[in-house]
Each structure stands twice: as structure tokens, then as C-alpha cells.
Motif scaffolding. Structure first.
Motif, PDB file in Angstrom:
ATOM      1  N   HIS A   3      42.202  39.246  35.818  1.00 37.61           N
ATOM      2  CA  HIS A   3      41.550  40.219  34.946  1.00 37.61           C
ATOM      3  C   HIS A   3      41.216  41.526  35.670  1.00 37.61           C
ATOM      4  O   HIS A   3      40.879  42.515  35.014  1.00 37.61           O
ATOM      5  CB  HIS A   3      40.268  39.622  34.359  1.00 37.61           C
ATOM      6  N   TRP A  62      40.044  32.197  27.112  1.00 39.56           N
ATOM      7  CA  TRP A  62      39.198  31.011  27.291  1.00 39.56           C
ATOM      8  C   TRP A  62      39.110  30.213  25.997  1.00 39.56           C
ATOM      9  O   TRP A  62      39.089  28.977  26.022  1.00 39.56           O
ATOM     10  CB  TRP A  62      37.803  31.443  27.747  1.00 39.56           C
ATOM     11  N   LEU A  73      32.882  36.765  37.094  1.00 39.57           N
ATOM     12  CA  LEU A  73      33.495  37.802  36.267  1.00 39.57           C
ATOM     13  C   LEU A  73      32.576  39.018  36.217  1.00 39.57           C
ATOM     14  O   LEU A  73      33.024  40.162  36.350  1.00 39.57           O
ATOM     15  CB  LEU A  73      33.767  37.268  34.858  1.00 39.57           C
ATOM     16  N   LEU A  80      40.209  34.326  37.585  1.00 39.04           N
ATOM     17  CA  LEU A  80      39.511  35.584  37.314  1.00 39.04           C
ATOM     18  C   LEU A  80      40.237  36.771  37.927  1.00 39.04           C
ATOM     19  O   LEU A  80      40.156  37.893  37.415  1.00 39.04           O
ATOM     20  CB  LEU A  80      38.079  35.511  37.859  1.00 39.04           C
ATOM     21  N   PHE A 108      39.032  38.312  27.966  1.00 36.93           N
ATOM     22  CA  PHE A 108      38.802  37.026  28.624  1.00 36.93           C
ATOM     23  C   PHE A 108      38.785  35.888  27.602  1.00 36.93           C
ATOM     24  O   PHE A 108      39.371  34.816  27.823  1.00 36.93           O
ATOM     25  CB  PHE A 108      37.496  37.055  29.402  1.00 36.93           C
TER      26      PHE A 108
END
Length: 792
Positions: free
Chosen positions: A155, A255, A401, A152, A194
Motif C-alpha cells: 500500500h 481486507w 498501516l 502492508l 485497504f
């Protein structure tokens, strides 16, 4: 500690014969409501689509939390559950309480709308949200890796860049609708990034996402259902087209591409239909809840200007402010579950096949778990206990997230628009049972006061990387001013602590303590609150100058004076008074009088029969004697050693009395004598607070490694011989609060489902240790290296 998952129970024959109605008409025939069914008036009137529920779900069901925590709603056809412990127990047991109806339409659509969905080939399959075992956990574990903190973190730069660029668009305007102009589009872009979706068709995706929410959790009017169905059908087809594009480049980031690669390894686990469903559901899950949560948080913080000022002045408060906003006004109001067996929830029989609406937003305002629950307290030490992300095996995978995005947004606003305030407006919400956020959020400010007009570096201001995960309890502190520091006895300093700005402090209950940070050394020590819980203006503690202390008391006596600023954490309570006891006996030794004082005061207020025994070596060293004598009179018994008056514990506790509770705090030797004197009393008669620990430093040469299975998370972890259980949990990104890490405060307690525990704490009672259902993760271990199974 939260109760075990509800146990299945056999329904009565009468109930079994009436499976069409969950209410026992024979037993309640005298209490018919306007519906004709014997449910309470409030239950009959419950309407989650009403404006009252949409505006403030926890307040709308306050009556339920206080009076009827499990009730049947005839309008909805669901059992409604509103208290924290009941809801957490339901989440924990995903076998008895299936998530299979979580995405079911709460308002069935008509044949015309269904025909529209069919023409688009709409066939939303099970997803991680609504899938039962044994299919759920293998898929969850297969797809979890992109949600770990290390992944994570990649990002965060994108989120920061987008937040900065979107604020640039309106910062000189002096007015903005944050939802329309930022808080919807940025989380959507992050969600697409994502997932690995190309950044296109943003307006259509927004329209489709709202339609999906209304279709699943809302109550669209008959004339609206066809339009909603067309939007959902288009959403379904677009999700399929985008998924096919992704298949052309399966090595790309995202993902969904990760899922496509996993499909090659595990085709029976990650199927085509599953990927299509997750493509659609993932956009909603990763985008809409975060957008709504951020809008709710900004609205809430701006409604409390003093709190907004605090986080503007001290950005280190932002991580826990996010957690408290998620608790106080999160974007998830409720979830749904299906009872698969006859069982009980909160003592109410629930038949197999019953549907449950579990109002998590109400659980987050349960006074039984969150002290002063309606207060927005960004320093609340258990804020992250909230159930906004769910709990257990179905806890939101994207929680970290969302936390990261919310932290970045608040950092951007507080740095560049600290003078922002809410514009006059009324707030509207898309009517549905489960997900909520304002449709618009208008704010205003004076552009001439923008900090970056005075200092251009403000726009580019760099912050430390955000914490990805639950905030550390050690990072949450509260500033206080020492209003008074006066001697309470020889060697005892009585401190009265107030908020620097004169505002009220959080409410507390007898038995609570605070943690005082002792200078800049990193040392902190726990001190019991000894004042009047009704005094919202101040916390009072008394500190003994103990030559054998671990450094805290010496620092306080040498350094603290009136007017000083201190930093504290808490209050928290692991020594709670049982207000239902028929009789109370309090025993205090020396400085152990501090937690007992507030308890005895409360017993006096309630009119509960009580006696207070206060022991000390000499009268001059016993704090608060005059105040205690004035308040308690003949209820107070002084036992002063040098005056020849000693407390005879064997005589005091010779005859067990039903309904009596004994509370004690003082030197270890006194507490051990009390335990011996109470051995013939009912279990848990004696409840004690320790001020000293016998816990030594972990010696790896004398310890054994062991293994823990985390039942609710589906993980198994090794705990090395040189490692505490708490450290192993933290390394695996499992959220467990902790503070003293010496087995004294009880904040790191975890629930044990199976396995023998080597208890080393000073918190649990004898019967609690013997039951083996709880342990303190900072110090206790498995016996002989055996395996433990924990409810985490």
C-alpha cells in the motif's frame, strides 16, 4: 515492569449491599462533594465533554494521575483510570475487563432517534474492537494476514502518490487547511483501498463517519440525535450495499474480500452479520483515527519549531517522531471496559458490572513510565511504549498501516514545505470521550520559498521505503557537543555533553545511563550519568581507559575532545533509586562511582540517612574525590587499598536493618562479595549495576530450541538453537525494545507468565530471578528446551 493483571477480590458485605452506588458512604461521609455523594470535588466535576478535556485530555486529568488515579465520575457513571500501569494491566486482562462496551453509546439516545435507527435496520454486531473471548481471538487470527508488514508494504506506493498529488493542489497557494484539503481525504482513500471498497461517495462517507463517532462516543443534544441517527442509518445501509458489490468479485484485493474468502473456509467464525459490522466499523477504524493522528502530529510538531526543523534536516528521525507524536498527542484519548468480576484497580475496589473509562492519553503522560513526559522528545527511547494503539489481544490491528501513512505524510511535508508554520487560529474538536483531532488545521508558508521552485527534483524526491512497524531503538540517536573533556583521575576522562543548539536536554533520574556511539564502527557503549540531575543543560559521564574494555573506552580516550559532536541514545534507567527507603548504603568500586554519585546527591537532598563507601586501589585513580568530599563530608568513607584501608563488607553488613537499601556498582568480584555479605538480609536489599558481562556468543551446539507462547497476541513461536528469543520476536513483528544485547542494560525485558527461565543477564536481582516473572530476551532462554508463556 508493569504489574500483573488485577486480581479478583471479594467485596465487603456493605459494598455488596450497595451495588447501586460504588462509593462507601459510611467510610467517607465526612467528605461529601457538591453532588451529595462522597467523591472528591475534582471527581465530581470531571466532564470529558468539556473544552478542557477536548483540548488536552492528559493535562485535564493531571490532578488524577498525581492524586487520585482511580476515581468514580458521577456525571459519567464510570470509574476513570489514568495511570499507565493500571491501564496496561486492564488491557492485559480482557476477561476480567471486557471490551464489550467499547462501542456502546456513551450517551443513550431517545426513543425517536432509536426508532430512526430501527427503520434503517441498523444492527451493528460485535466486531474485533468489542468482542469477548472465546469468539474474539479465532476471528482476529483468521483476519490478521493482510495486516502483516509484507502485505502492508503493497500500500505504500498508493499512499506516496496520493500525498504528492494532494500537496500539488495547494503548494502554490501559501495557505491551506490540511484537514479539509488533505488529511481527511487521503486516509479515507487509503482506508477504502485497504478494505477493497470502490472509491466513491467520499463526501457521504466523511459525513457518515463523523456521525458514527458522535453517535457512539459523543453527547449529541436531543435536537441533534435524530439527524445523527439518519446519518448512521444511511452509513449502515451503504456499508451493506458495498459489501454486496464485493461479494460479486471475492478474488479482488482488499481486507473485506479476504474476509469473504475466509467465510467460505470458516463460516462459523466469519459470519454475514460480522462482515457487515466490520465493513462499517472498518471504515471508521482505518480512516478516522489515522486522519486525526496525522493532524495532531503536524499541529504538535509545528508548535515546536525546533523539532520541526530537526526532522526537516534529518528525515531518519521521522519514524520515532511519529511514535512520540502518537504518545504525546495521539488520536485515541480513552477506551472503555466493563468489569466482569469484583476486583481491584490501583488498590481501589471495583464491583462487577462497573464501567471503566481508561484514559490512555493520560497513561501516555505518566511520569512513572515516561521521564519528562510532557516534553516532546522525538528521540525518546521508549516512545513506542505508548498505549494509543491499546495493548494485548485487542491492540489495534491496523497500527502499522497508520504508522506507515503518518511517516509518508511527514516525509512529503518536510521535503516540500519545510518552511510551513501554523496560522493563527483556535482549535475545535468534535466533543466525545475517546477520539480526537482538530476539525481544521490552517497552515501557511511563502510559496516563493518552496524548495522545488529552485530544484524541480524535490517534488519527485525518492525516499527509502518506510519502516513498517515500531522504529528500531538503534536508529534513534541524539546529537551532543562535547563542552568539556577533562581528567577526573588517572585514566578517567570526564565529559560534559550539551545540546548543539544550547537547548535543554531531557530530565533524568539517578541511576540513568546513556549510550554513546563510538565513531562510525556501529559500536556503542553505556555510560552512567554522574552529574547533577537538576542541571538540564548537560549530561556528564566519566570513562575509564580500561585495557580490558570491549573497545568503547579506548575509542573515547583516543578520539574525543572539546568541540566534537557525538551521537548518544537515552537517557534510560534500569538502576532506579528507591526514594522511599528509610536508610541508604552506597558502595562504589573504581569507575563504579559514576551512577552512585547522583544517587548519593539525591539522598542528601531528601535528607535520607545515608553512607557512601568508595573503594579503589590508589587515590590517584579514584575520580571525583575532592568534589565528593566537599558535598558529602562525613557521609563519605574512602577505602584505598595501597593506603591499607579496605572495606570490610562482612562488618558493614553484619546486622540487617529494616528499611535499608544497598546500592552498588563496581568490579564483578566486589559485587559477588556484596551478594555473599547480604545473603542474610531481606531479599532485594542489594541492588547492583554491572559494567561487565559474562555473556558469551551463542553456541548452537550447546543450546536447545524452545517454544514461546505469546499470551496477549495469541501466537506461538519457535526459538531455534542458534537464535535468541529477541530475534525470534522481531521476526514475528513483535515490538520489543533492545539495546546492548549483552544482558547489561535491561531494555529488552519481557514478562514471563509460565515456564522455567535460564537467566543469563546481569540486571535482575536474586529474588526477581527466583520469582521467574521477568527475563531479558536478548540472552536468557528456557530451561532445558521447555515452553515459556510470555505476556506479549
Amino acid at each position: 515492569m508493569n504489574p500483573a493483571a488485577p486480581e479478583p477480590v471479594a467485596p465487603s458485605p456493605a459494598a455488596a449491599a450497595r451495588r447501586g452506588c460504588p462509593i462507601d458512604h459510611a467510610a467517607l461521609s465526612a467528605h461529601k462533594a457538591p453532588t451529595g455523594c462522597p467523591v472528591s470535588h475534582r471527581a465530581a466535576d470531571f466532564d470529558p465533554f468539556s473544552d478542557g478535556y477536548q483540548q488536552n485530555p492528559p493535562d485535564y486529568v493531571r490532578w488524577s494521575r498525581e492524586q487520585e488515579p482511580v476515581f468514580y465520575s458521577p456525571q459519567l457513571g464510570y470509574w476513570v483510570v489514568t495511570r499507565f500501569d493500571d491501564i496496561k494491566a486492564i488491557f492485559r486482562d480482557n476477561i476480567s475487563f471486557s471490551p464489550s462496551i467499547a462501542l456502546e453509546k456513551i450517551t443513550p439516545t431517545g426513543p425517536e432517534a432509536n426508532a430512526v435507527l430501527a427503520q434503517y435496520g441498523f444492527a451493528l454486531n460485535r466486531t474485533l474492537v468489542n468482542e469477548d473471548e472465546p469468539a474474539h481471538m479465532p476471528r482476529r487470527r483468521a483476519l490478521m494476514d493482510p495486516f502483516t508488514p509484507e502485505h502492508l508494504a503493497h500500500h505504500e506506493p498508493l499512499v506516496r502518490r496520493l500525498a504528492r498529488e494532494y500537496v500539488d493542489r495547494f503548494i502554490d497557494d501559501g495557505r491551506a487547511d490540511l484537514v479539509d484539503q488533505m488529511l481527511w481525504e487521503v486516509p479515507l482513500t487509503v482506508a477504502l483501498h485497504f478494505l477493497g471498497v470502490p472509491e466513491e461517495d467520499m463526501d457521504k462517507l466523511r459525513e457518515y463517519s463523523i456521525a458514527h463517532t458522535v453517535n457512539t462516543w459523543g453527547r449529541p443534544k436531543p435536537e441533534e440525535q435524530v439527524a445523527v441517527a439518519h446519518a448512521v442509518g444511511n452509513f449502515w445501509q451503504l456499508a451493506g450495499k458495498v459489501l454486496e458489490k464485493m461479494r460479486q468479485n471475492p478474488e479482488a484485493d482488499g481486507w473485506m474480500q479476504y474476509g469473504i474468502r475466509k467465510q467460505k473456509e470458516m463460516p462459523e467464525v466469519v459470519t454475514d452479520s460480522y462482515l457487515h459490522s466490520m465493513m462499517m466499523a472498518g471504515i471508521v477504524a482505518a480512516h478516522e483515527t489515522t486522519a486525526n493522528a496525522t493532524a495532531n502530529a503536524v499541529k504538535l510538531l509545528l508548535q515546536h519549531p525546533h523539532v520541526w526543523r530537526e526532522i526537516c534536516e534529518d528525515p531518519s528521525l521521522i519514524p520515532n517522531a511519529v511514535e512520540e507524536c502518537l504518545r504525546h498527542n495521539g488520536s485515541v484519548a480513552a477506551w472503555r471496559r466493563l468489569a466482569t468480576v469484583d476486583c481491584e484497580v490501583g488498590g481501589v475496589p471495583i464491583l462487577a458490572g462497573s464501567k471503566l473509562l481508561i484514559v490512555t492519553s493520560s497513561a501516555n503522560h505518566d511520569e512513572g513510565h515516561f521521564a519528562d513526559a510532557d516534553l516532546l522528545d522525538i528521540r525518546r527511547d521508549n516512545a513506542s511504549d505508548h498505549l494509543t494503539f491499546g495493548y494485548g489481544s485487542h491492540q489495534c490491528m491496523g497500527k502499522n498501516l497508520a504508522r506507515m501513512e503518518m511517516q509518508v505524510f511527514l516525509e512529503e511535508f518536510t521535503r516540500r514545505l519545510p518552511h510551513m508554520k501554523l496560522a493563527p487560529q483556535s482549535f475545535s474538536y468534535v466533543p466525545n470521550t475517546s477520539f480526537r483531532g482538530p476539525e481544521h488545521l490552517w497552515v501557511e508558508w511563502d510559496p516563493a520559498q518552496n524548495p522545488e521552485r529552485r530544484d524541480a527534483a524535490v517534488r519527485e524526491g525518492e525516499r527509502s521505503p518506510v519502516r513498517i512497524g515500531e522504529p528500531s531503538g538503534h536508529a534513534i540517536s541524539r546529537p551532543v557537543r562535547v563542552e568539556a573533556a577533562t581528567p577526573a583521575a588517572d585514566g578517567v576522562l570526564h565529559l560534559r555533553l550539551v545540546a548543539p543548539d544550547g537547548t535543554s536536554l531531557p530530565r533524568w533520574a539517578p541511576g540513568s545511563h546513556i549510550d554513546v556511539e563510538c565513531g562510525d564502527s556501529g559500536l556503542s557503549r553505556q555510560y552512567s550519568l554522574c552529574g547533577d540531575p537538576a542541571d538540564a543543560r548537560a549530561f556528564e559521564i566519566a570513562v575509564l581507559d580500561d585495557p580490558d574494555s570491549r573497545g568503547g573506552s579506548a575509542w573515547v580516550h583516543a578520539n574525543v575532545k572539546p568541540g566534537d559532536r557525538l551521537r548518544i541514545r537515552g537517557p534510560r534507567n534500569h538502576f532506579r533509586l528507591d526514594e522511599g527507603a528509610q536508610r541508604l548504603v552506597f558502595v562504589a568500586g573504581g569507575i563504579g562511582i559514576t551512577p552512585v554519585m547522583a544517587m548519593a546527591r539525591r539522598a542528601r537532598e531528601m535528607g535520607t540517612p545515608y553512607e557512601l563507601h568508595y573503594c579503589g586501589r590508589k587515590r590517584e585513580g579514584m575520580a571525583f574525590i575532592d568534589a565528593l568530599q566537599a558535598l558529602h563530608g562525613e557521609h563519605l568513607k574512602l577505602h584505598v587499598s595501597e593506603e591499607g584501608s579496605r572495606l570490610d563488607l562482612q562488618t558493614l553488613l553484619a546486622t540487617p536493618q529494616e528499611g535499608t537499601q544497598v546500592y552498588a556498582c563496581g568490579p564483578l568480584r566486589m559485587l559477588q562479595a556484596l551478594e555473599a555479605a547480604c545473603v542474610h538480609w531481606p531479599e532485594d536489599t542489594l541492588r547492583v549495576e554491572h559494567f561487565e558481562s559474562t555473556l558469551g556468543t551463542l553456541d548452537p551446539s550447546k543450546e536447545q530450541a524452545f517454544e514461546v507462547e505469546l499470551k496477549d497476541s495469541g501466537l506461538t513461536l519457535p526459538v531455534r538453537a542458534d537464535q535468541t528469543l529477541l530475534a525470534a520476536l522481531r521476526a514475528a513483528n513483535i515490538d520489543v525494545q533492545s539495546d546492548c544485547e549483552e544482558g547489561l542494560c535491561g531494555s529488552c525485558e519481557v514478562r514471563v507468565l509460565q515456564g522455567p527461565v535460564d537467566h543469563r543477564d546481569m540486571v535482575l536481582t536474586r529474588s526477581e530471578r527466583e520469582a521467574g516473572q521477568r527475563m531479558m530476551s536478548c540472552c536468557s532462554r528456557a530451561c532445558g528446551g521447555q515452553k515459556l508463556v510470555l505476556a506479549l
